[in-house]
Design a protein around this motif. Structure first.
Motif, PDB file in Angstrom:
ATOM      1  N   ILE A  95       0.841  -1.206   0.000  1.00 41.74           N
ATOM      2  CA  ILE A  95       0.000   0.000   0.000  1.00 41.74           C
ATOM      3  C   ILE A  95       0.875   1.255   0.000  1.00 41.74           C
ATOM      4  O   ILE A  95       0.571   2.233  -0.702  1.00 41.74           O
ATOM      5  CB  ILE A  95      -0.936  -0.013   1.220  1.00 41.74           C
ATOM      6  CG1 ILE A  95      -1.946  -1.163   1.099  1.00 41.74           C
ATOM      7  CG2 ILE A  95      -1.664   1.319   1.360  1.00 41.74           C
ATOM      8  CD1 ILE A  95      -2.795  -1.356   2.330  1.00 41.74           C
ATOM      9  N   SER A  96       1.962   1.230   0.757  1.00 40.92           N
ATOM     10  CA  SER A  96       2.882   2.376   0.777  1.00 40.92           C
ATOM     11  C   SER A  96       3.460   2.627  -0.602  1.00 40.92           C
ATOM     12  O   SER A  96       3.571   3.781  -1.045  1.00 40.92           O
ATOM     13  CB  SER A  96       4.010   2.123   1.786  1.00 40.92           C
ATOM     14  OG  SER A  96       3.500   1.990   3.103  1.00 40.92           O
ATOM     15  N   LEU A  97       3.836   1.555  -1.297  1.00 40.54           N
ATOM     16  CA  LEU A  97       4.359   1.711  -2.651  1.00 40.54           C
ATOM     17  C   LEU A  97       3.293   2.269  -3.584  1.00 40.54           C
ATOM     18  O   LEU A  97       3.577   3.117  -4.433  1.00 40.54           O
ATOM     19  CB  LEU A  97       4.862   0.365  -3.173  1.00 40.54           C
ATOM     20  CG  LEU A  97       5.495   0.377  -4.565  1.00 40.54           C
ATOM     21  CD1 LEU A  97       6.723  -0.510  -4.608  1.00 40.54           C
ATOM     22  CD2 LEU A  97       4.490  -0.089  -5.622  1.00 40.54           C
ATOM     23  N   LEU A  98       2.058   1.803  -3.409  1.00 41.30           N
ATOM     24  CA  LEU A  98       0.955   2.299  -4.235  1.00 41.30           C
ATOM     25  C   LEU A  98       0.734   3.791  -4.008  1.00 41.30           C
ATOM     26  O   LEU A  98       0.555   4.559  -4.959  1.00 41.30           O
ATOM     27  CB  LEU A  98      -0.311   1.508  -3.902  1.00 41.30           C
ATOM     28  CG  LEU A  98      -1.578   1.836  -4.685  1.00 41.30           C
ATOM     29  CD1 LEU A  98      -1.375   1.534  -6.152  1.00 41.30           C
ATOM     30  CD2 LEU A  98      -2.758   1.038  -4.148  1.00 41.30           C
ATOM     31  N   ILE A  99       0.771   4.226  -2.767  1.00 47.04           N
ATOM     32  CA  ILE A  99       0.573   5.640  -2.439  1.00 47.04           C
ATOM     33  C   ILE A  99       1.723   6.488  -2.964  1.00 47.04           C
ATOM     34  O   ILE A  99       1.508   7.563  -3.543  1.00 47.04           O
ATOM     35  CB  ILE A  99       0.416   5.815  -0.915  1.00 47.04           C
ATOM     36  CG1 ILE A  99      -0.874   5.135  -0.438  1.00 47.04           C
ATOM     37  CG2 ILE A  99       0.413   7.295  -0.544  1.00 47.04           C
ATOM     38  CD1 ILE A  99      -1.039   5.128   1.063  1.00 47.04           C
ATOM     39  N   GLU A 100       2.958   6.012  -2.774  1.00 43.08           N
ATOM     40  CA  GLU A 100       4.121   6.773  -3.236  1.00 43.08           C
ATOM     41  C   GLU A 100       4.116   6.930  -4.753  1.00 43.08           C
ATOM     42  O   GLU A 100       4.433   7.992  -5.276  1.00 43.08           O
ATOM     43  CB  GLU A 100       5.416   6.085  -2.780  1.00 43.08           C
ATOM     44  CG  GLU A 100       5.716   6.219  -1.300  1.00 43.08           C
ATOM     45  CD  GLU A 100       5.938   7.653  -0.882  1.00 43.08           C
ATOM     46  OE1 GLU A 100       6.516   8.416  -1.680  1.00 43.08           O
ATOM     47  OE2 GLU A 100       5.539   8.025   0.222  1.00 43.08           O
ATOM     48  N   SER A 101       3.772   5.868  -5.460  1.00 36.17           N
ATOM     49  CA  SER A 101       3.754   5.939  -6.922  1.00 36.17           C
ATOM     50  C   SER A 101       2.696   6.918  -7.408  1.00 36.17           C
ATOM     51  O   SER A 101       2.876   7.589  -8.433  1.00 36.17           O
ATOM     52  CB  SER A 101       3.499   4.551  -7.512  1.00 36.17           C
ATOM     53  OG  SER A 101       2.210   4.073  -7.166  1.00 36.17           O
ATOM     54  N   ALA A 102       1.569   7.017  -6.682  1.00 32.44           N
ATOM     55  CA  ALA A 102       0.517   7.964  -7.061  1.00 32.44           C
ATOM     56  C   ALA A 102       0.922   9.392  -6.727  1.00 32.44           C
ATOM     57  O   ALA A 102       0.630  10.323  -7.488  1.00 32.44           O
ATOM     58  CB  ALA A 102      -0.787   7.598  -6.358  1.00 32.44           C
ATOM     59  N   LEU A 147       1.463  -7.208  -9.970  1.00 34.48           N
ATOM     60  CA  LEU A 147       1.620  -6.044  -9.099  1.00 34.48           C
ATOM     61  C   LEU A 147       1.472  -4.737  -9.873  1.00 34.48           C
ATOM     62  O   LEU A 147       0.883  -3.774  -9.372  1.00 34.48           O
ATOM     63  CB  LEU A 147       2.982  -6.102  -8.401  1.00 34.48           C
ATOM     64  CG  LEU A 147       3.169  -7.255  -7.405  1.00 34.48           C
ATOM     65  CD1 LEU A 147       4.617  -7.342  -6.941  1.00 34.48           C
ATOM     66  CD2 LEU A 147       2.238  -7.101  -6.214  1.00 34.48           C
ATOM     67  N   MET A 148       1.988  -4.697 -11.089  1.00 31.55           N
ATOM     68  CA  MET A 148       1.846  -3.488 -11.904  1.00 31.55           C
ATOM     69  C   MET A 148       0.390  -3.255 -12.292  1.00 31.55           C
ATOM     70  O   MET A 148      -0.078  -2.119 -12.337  1.00 31.55           O
ATOM     71  CB  MET A 148       2.721  -3.606 -13.156  1.00 31.55           C
ATOM     72  CG  MET A 148       4.213  -3.505 -12.877  1.00 31.55           C
ATOM     73  SD  MET A 148       4.677  -1.937 -12.089  1.00 31.55           S
ATOM     74  CE  MET A 148       4.166  -0.777 -13.346  1.00 31.55           C
ATOM     75  N   GLN A 149      -0.335  -4.343 -12.584  1.00 28.20           N
ATOM     76  CA  GLN A 149      -1.754  -4.204 -12.885  1.00 28.20           C
ATOM     77  C   GLN A 149      -2.510  -3.663 -11.679  1.00 28.20           C
ATOM     78  O   GLN A 149      -3.423  -2.823 -11.811  1.00 28.20           O
ATOM     79  CB  GLN A 149      -2.329  -5.567 -13.301  1.00 28.20           C
ATOM     80  CG  GLN A 149      -3.829  -5.567 -13.575  1.00 28.20           C
ATOM     81  CD  GLN A 149      -4.199  -4.662 -14.737  1.00 28.20           C
ATOM     82  OE1 GLN A 149      -3.410  -4.482 -15.659  1.00 28.20           O
ATOM     83  NE2 GLN A 149      -5.395  -4.097 -14.702  1.00 28.20           N
ATOM     84  N   PHE A 150      -2.120  -4.114 -10.496  1.00 29.40           N
ATOM     85  CA  PHE A 150      -2.734  -3.619  -9.261  1.00 29.40           C
ATOM     86  C   PHE A 150      -2.455  -2.130  -9.078  1.00 29.40           C
ATOM     87  O   PHE A 150      -3.365  -1.347  -8.750  1.00 29.40           O
ATOM     88  CB  PHE A 150      -2.190  -4.404  -8.071  1.00 29.40           C
ATOM     89  CG  PHE A 150      -2.584  -3.849  -6.728  1.00 29.40           C
ATOM     90  CD1 PHE A 150      -3.894  -3.892  -6.295  1.00 29.40           C
ATOM     91  CD2 PHE A 150      -1.633  -3.273  -5.903  1.00 29.40           C
ATOM     92  CE1 PHE A 150      -4.258  -3.366  -5.061  1.00 29.40           C
ATOM     93  CE2 PHE A 150      -1.983  -2.754  -4.672  1.00 29.40           C
ATOM     94  CZ  PHE A 150      -3.297  -2.802  -4.259  1.00 29.40           C
ATOM     95  N   VAL A 151      -1.206  -1.705  -9.319  1.00 31.64           N
ATOM     96  CA  VAL A 151      -0.839  -0.297  -9.169  1.00 31.64           C
ATOM     97  C   VAL A 151      -1.622   0.567 -10.146  1.00 31.64           C
ATOM     98  O   VAL A 151      -2.142   1.635  -9.798  1.00 31.64           O
ATOM     99  CB  VAL A 151       0.684  -0.124  -9.354  1.00 31.64           C
ATOM    100  CG1 VAL A 151       1.041   1.362  -9.429  1.00 31.64           C
ATOM    101  CG2 VAL A 151       1.447  -0.783  -8.217  1.00 31.64           C
ATOM    102  N   HIS A 152      -1.728   0.123 -11.394  1.00 28.26           N
ATOM    103  CA  HIS A 152      -2.431   0.903 -12.408  1.00 28.26           C
ATOM    104  C   HIS A 152      -3.923   1.002 -12.108  1.00 28.26           C
ATOM    105  O   HIS A 152      -4.527   2.075 -12.226  1.00 28.26           O
ATOM    106  CB  HIS A 152      -2.231   0.268 -13.786  1.00 28.26           C
ATOM    107  CG  HIS A 152      -0.930   0.623 -14.426  1.00 28.26           C
ATOM    108  ND1 HIS A 152      -0.572   1.906 -14.748  1.00 28.26           N
ATOM    109  CD2 HIS A 152       0.127  -0.163 -14.788  1.00 28.26           C
ATOM    110  CE1 HIS A 152       0.636   1.917 -15.285  1.00 28.26           C
ATOM    111  NE2 HIS A 152       1.085   0.672 -15.325  1.00 28.26           N
TER     112      HIS A 152
END
Length: 229
Positions: A71-78, A104-109
């Motif tokens: 989740i932290s990676l998802l927030i930082e990337s956004a 994981l990339m599909q999840f981030v997108h």
């Protein structure tokens, strides 16, 4: 711009390299439920995943920490609007397989729009001081007391929530009529406060502001500000 992940978060993400693709998909769904509803409802999922990898000494707490790191990676990337290569790099360095990286990339997108909307919603629109007018008032005597000396400071504080328009009225060279129109247009973002205090209260207010300024330089406050903005 690189992702701002701590060493501990990277270690927690590395735990996910032990998981199979199907379990990784389940954990991505659990991460989204974590964002929407909190971690309490996901305990059963963490325990189930950990049980599947009991031979690797994987505990439910380890799974939860890994999801939180995801989740932290998802927030930082956004927050930094990271490119695909920037987000893929941590996964590849940690040893994820190509298929796992794709998941994981599909999840981030797919969740980026949700994260960006949540960050904007959570952004604090606090009032900022953009201008100050003051005057010193002294009452020398009154009918009740022949000798009286009371000193007051009267201040008018101009507050605003929009930093891009903070000094608009001060810099604008248009007529007073146009200034009134601007004021009415920005009324919802502005507040004018009239304050009258004595010298002791003024001294206390200055001391409180100096303490707040000192605290604003601490790492804890800087991290909070970075998380908000």
């Amino acid at each position: 711009m690189s992702l701002n992940l701590t060493t501990q978060q990277k270690l927690h993400l590395k735990t996910l390299t032990k998981c199979k693709s199907d379990d990784l998909i389940i954990l991505c769904k659990a991460a989204f439920d974590y964002l929407a509803n909190g971690s309490e409802q996901q305990v059963a999922v963490y325990q189930l995943i950990a049980a599947n990898y009991n031979h690797l000494n994987l505990k439910s707490e380890d799974v939860q920490h890994s999801v939180e790191a995801l989740i932290s990676l998802l927030i930082e990337s956004a927050k930094i609007n990271a490119e695909d290569t920037t987000v893929e790099r941590p996964f590849q360095e940690l040893g994820f397989s190509d298929k796992a990286v794709q998941i994981l990339m599909q999840f981030v997108h797919s969740k980026r729009n949700f994260i960006e909307g949540s960050i904007k919603t959570a952004n604090i629109r606090a009032y900022r001081l953009v201008n100050l007018e003051w005057r010193l008032e002294i009452r020398l005597a009154s009918r009740a007391l022949m000798k009286q000396s009371q000193i007051f400071v009267t201040m008018k504080l101009y507050l605003h929530t929009e930093p891009k328009s903070e000094n608009r009225d001060l810099l604008d060279n248009t007529s007073e009529q146009n200034a009134v129109v601007i004021h009415e247009d920005e009324k919802r973002n502005r507040k004018d406060v009239l304050v009258q205090i004595d010298l002791n209260s003024l001294k206390y207010m200055i001391q409180s502001l100096e303490e707040a300024l000192t605290e604003s330089r601490t790492r804890r406050v800087r991290n909070i500000i970075a998380a908000i903005h």
